[in-house]
Enzyme design. Structure first.
Site, PDB file in Angstrom:
ATOM      1  N   CYS A  41      -7.900  -1.239  -0.583  1.00  0.00           N
ATOM      2  CA  CYS A  41      -8.581  -1.323   0.712  1.00  0.00           C
ATOM      3  C   CYS A  41      -9.673  -0.256   0.708  1.00  0.00           C
ATOM      4  O   CYS A  41      -9.760   0.571  -0.200  1.00  0.00           O
ATOM      5  CB  CYS A  41      -7.590  -1.048   1.836  1.00  0.00           C
ATOM      6  SG  CYS A  41      -6.862   0.603   1.714  1.00  0.00           S
TER       7      CYS A  41
ATOM      8  N   HIS B 266      -0.384   6.085  -2.777  1.00  0.00           N
ATOM      9  CA  HIS B 266       0.946   5.844  -3.325  1.00  0.00           C
ATOM     10  C   HIS B 266       0.899   4.779  -4.428  1.00  0.00           C
ATOM     11  O   HIS B 266       1.272   3.636  -4.232  1.00  0.00           O
ATOM     12  CB  HIS B 266       1.904   5.416  -2.201  1.00  0.00           C
ATOM     13  CG  HIS B 266       2.291   6.557  -1.315  1.00  0.00           C
ATOM     14  ND1 HIS B 266       2.771   6.382  -0.035  1.00  0.00           N
ATOM     15  CD2 HIS B 266       2.270   7.904  -1.510  1.00  0.00           C
ATOM     16  CE1 HIS B 266       3.021   7.576   0.499  1.00  0.00           C
ATOM     17  NE2 HIS B 266       2.719   8.499  -0.382  1.00  0.00           N
TER      18      HIS B 266
ATOM     19  N   HIS C 144      -3.395   9.698   3.268  1.00  0.00           N
ATOM     20  CA  HIS C 144      -2.406   9.550   4.347  1.00  0.00           C
ATOM     21  C   HIS C 144      -2.576  10.547   5.486  1.00  0.00           C
ATOM     22  O   HIS C 144      -1.924  10.425   6.517  1.00  0.00           O
ATOM     23  CB  HIS C 144      -0.989   9.669   3.770  1.00  0.00           C
ATOM     24  CG  HIS C 144      -0.735   8.682   2.675  1.00  0.00           C
ATOM     25  ND1 HIS C 144      -0.711   9.041   1.342  1.00  0.00           N
ATOM     26  CD2 HIS C 144      -0.549   7.346   2.706  1.00  0.00           C
ATOM     27  CE1 HIS C 144      -0.515   7.956   0.606  1.00  0.00           C
ATOM     28  NE2 HIS C 144      -0.413   6.923   1.397  1.00  0.00           N
TER      29      HIS C 144
ATOM     30  N   GLU D 208       2.109   9.969   6.279  1.00  0.00           N
ATOM     31  CA  GLU D 208       1.211   9.630   7.396  1.00  0.00           C
ATOM     32  C   GLU D 208       1.845   9.979   8.741  1.00  0.00           C
ATOM     33  O   GLU D 208       1.207  10.523   9.635  1.00  0.00           O
ATOM     34  CB  GLU D 208       0.843   8.140   7.356  1.00  0.00           C
ATOM     35  CG  GLU D 208      -0.185   7.796   8.417  1.00  0.00           C
ATOM     36  CD  GLU D 208      -0.386   6.306   8.604  1.00  0.00           C
ATOM     37  OE1 GLU D 208      -0.581   5.892   9.773  1.00  0.00           O
ATOM     38  OE2 GLU D 208      -0.347   5.547   7.618  1.00  0.00           O
TER      39      GLU D 208
ATOM     40  N   SER E 161       4.419   2.160   1.255  1.00  0.00           N
ATOM     41  CA  SER E 161       4.991   1.471   2.413  1.00  0.00           C
ATOM     42  C   SER E 161       4.446   0.053   2.548  1.00  0.00           C
ATOM     43  O   SER E 161       5.186  -0.911   2.723  1.00  0.00           O
ATOM     44  CB  SER E 161       4.655   2.291   3.662  1.00  0.00           C
ATOM     45  OG  SER E 161       5.339   1.804   4.767  1.00  0.00           O
ATOM     46  N   ASN E 162       3.126  -0.107   2.411  1.00  0.00           N
ATOM     47  CA  ASN E 162       2.559  -1.446   2.636  1.00  0.00           C
ATOM     48  C   ASN E 162       2.947  -2.418   1.523  1.00  0.00           C
ATOM     49  O   ASN E 162       3.084  -3.615   1.758  1.00  0.00           O
ATOM     50  CB  ASN E 162       1.035  -1.365   2.846  1.00  0.00           C
ATOM     51  CG  ASN E 162       0.262  -1.202   1.556  1.00  0.00           C
ATOM     52  OD1 ASN E 162      -0.083  -2.174   0.896  1.00  0.00           O
ATOM     53  ND2 ASN E 162      -0.014   0.040   1.183  1.00  0.00           N
TER      54      ASN E 162
ATOM     55  N   SER F 192      -3.015   0.039  -2.396  1.00  0.00           N
ATOM     56  CA  SER F 192      -3.375   1.171  -3.258  1.00  0.00           C
ATOM     57  C   SER F 192      -3.359   0.793  -4.738  1.00  0.00           C
ATOM     58  O   SER F 192      -3.273   1.654  -5.605  1.00  0.00           O
ATOM     59  CB  SER F 192      -2.426   2.347  -2.997  1.00  0.00           C
ATOM     60  OG  SER F 192      -1.096   1.903  -2.892  1.00  0.00           O
TER      61      SER F 192
END
Length: 314
Positions: free
Chosen positions: A14, A43, A76, A128, A225-226, A269
């Site tokens: 992103c 990450h 983050h 974050e 996390s994503n 990421s």
């Protein structure tokens, strides 16, 4: 049915990750090694290992950085206390916090000033969340689980707002919000959508292709996390199986037995070369046909951190 791959678009990097990784690369070019980085810049195992090989030194806390050295803060975000520690140690800092995370930080500061209780939906211990909560520690209460939502207390139920970690599942976040609204009917929504565009776009692409997939492979690291959410979203929306892998070599051939359609995506990421390696491997297993499933075209870019920009201009 011939064997095939459905390839999600958008996937991978992103704008915030792109900016953070480029920040470390350019800092190494401009100032030379070592460049210290607090926590993982993003990450992803491969990105961290590649940057380490080029002279980045990853540390957990600023007190591990020699006085006066250069330190980059990860995508983050960090709390004001971390900025303060860095100043006390005379560190030169470059803040690579994603602008969308910075936006949530500013919301926390603003609502704390207006004396709201802030219910922060996010995962305990995530960098974050620690950074955002650190902006207004006396006002922020973390809501991670359903149990948290049932127990959290506020001073004034008429003066409460929710914010969220940017990398959560959109659906999961709204489940927590509904639980909180059952208890606090006057709970306010944040002024803008906290879940980042890239997180929700990648989830939408997976939701679209999952019902057609026997297996969805998500390229991403376990602490992302994503990326972890993409596996959950795939399973919730009809994929028969889904796994998270860092590299193509981690695919267990047993996963492919009886599988006609493999869905492939990657977390925000993840560099696309890791996805291309996976496609090459799948081709050797008979999955030569690749169809891209496009649900959005992302054109967002963020300018580099100010501290770096001014030195690059010279």
């Amino acid at each position: 049915m011939p064997k095939r791959v459905l390839l999600a678009k958008p996937r991978g990097y992103c704008a915030g990750v792109d900016r953070a990784v480029e920040t470390v690369e350019l800092a190494l070019e401009k100032y030379g090694a070592p460049v210290y980085v607090r926590k993982e810049i993003v990450h992803n195992k491969y990105v961290v290992e590649t940057l380490s090989d080029r002279g980045a030194i990853f540390v957990n806390e600023t007190d591990e950085v020699p006085e006066g050295a250069l330190v980059v803060f990860s995508a983050h975000g960090v709390s004001p206390a971390v900025h303060e520690e860095a100043a006390q140690r005379s560190l030169r800092t470059i803040d690579a916090t994603c602008p969308l995370v910075t936006k949530v930080h500013k919301e926390a500061v603003r609502f704390a000033k207006e004396d709201y209780d802030i219910l922060l939906i996010g995962h305990e211990g995530h960098e974050e969340v620690e950074g955002t909560a650190g902006e207004a520690p006396d006002h922020v209460k973390l809501v991670d689980t359903a149990e948290d939502a049932a127990k959290v207390e506020v001073r004034d139920p008429n003066k409460v707002i929710w914010l969220s970690q940017t990398t959560l599942s959109v659906d999961e976040t709204m489940v927590r919000v509904r639980q909180l609204k059952d208890r606090f009917p006057d709970l306010q929504d944040p002024p803008s959508d906290d879940i980042c565009y890239a997180t929700s776009n990648r989830q939408t692409a997976v939701k679209t292709m999952a019902p057609s997939c026997d297996l969805v492979l998500v390229v991403g690291s376990k602490n992302s996390s994503n990326s972890v959410r993409l596996v959950e979203v795939a399973l919730q929306h009809g994929a028969k199986a889904s796994y998270l892998i860092d590299y193509a070599k981690e695919v267990d051939p047993a996963w492919l037995e009886g599988v006609e359609t493999v869905g492939v995506t990657s977390g925000a990421s993840v560099p696309d070369l890791l996805v291309m390696e996976l496609l090459k491997y799948l081709e050797t297993q008979g999955y030569g046909e690749v169809e891209e499933i496009t649900t959005a075209n992302e054109r967002i870019t963020f300018s580099l951190p100010r501290e770096l920009r001014k030195d690059l201009v010279r």
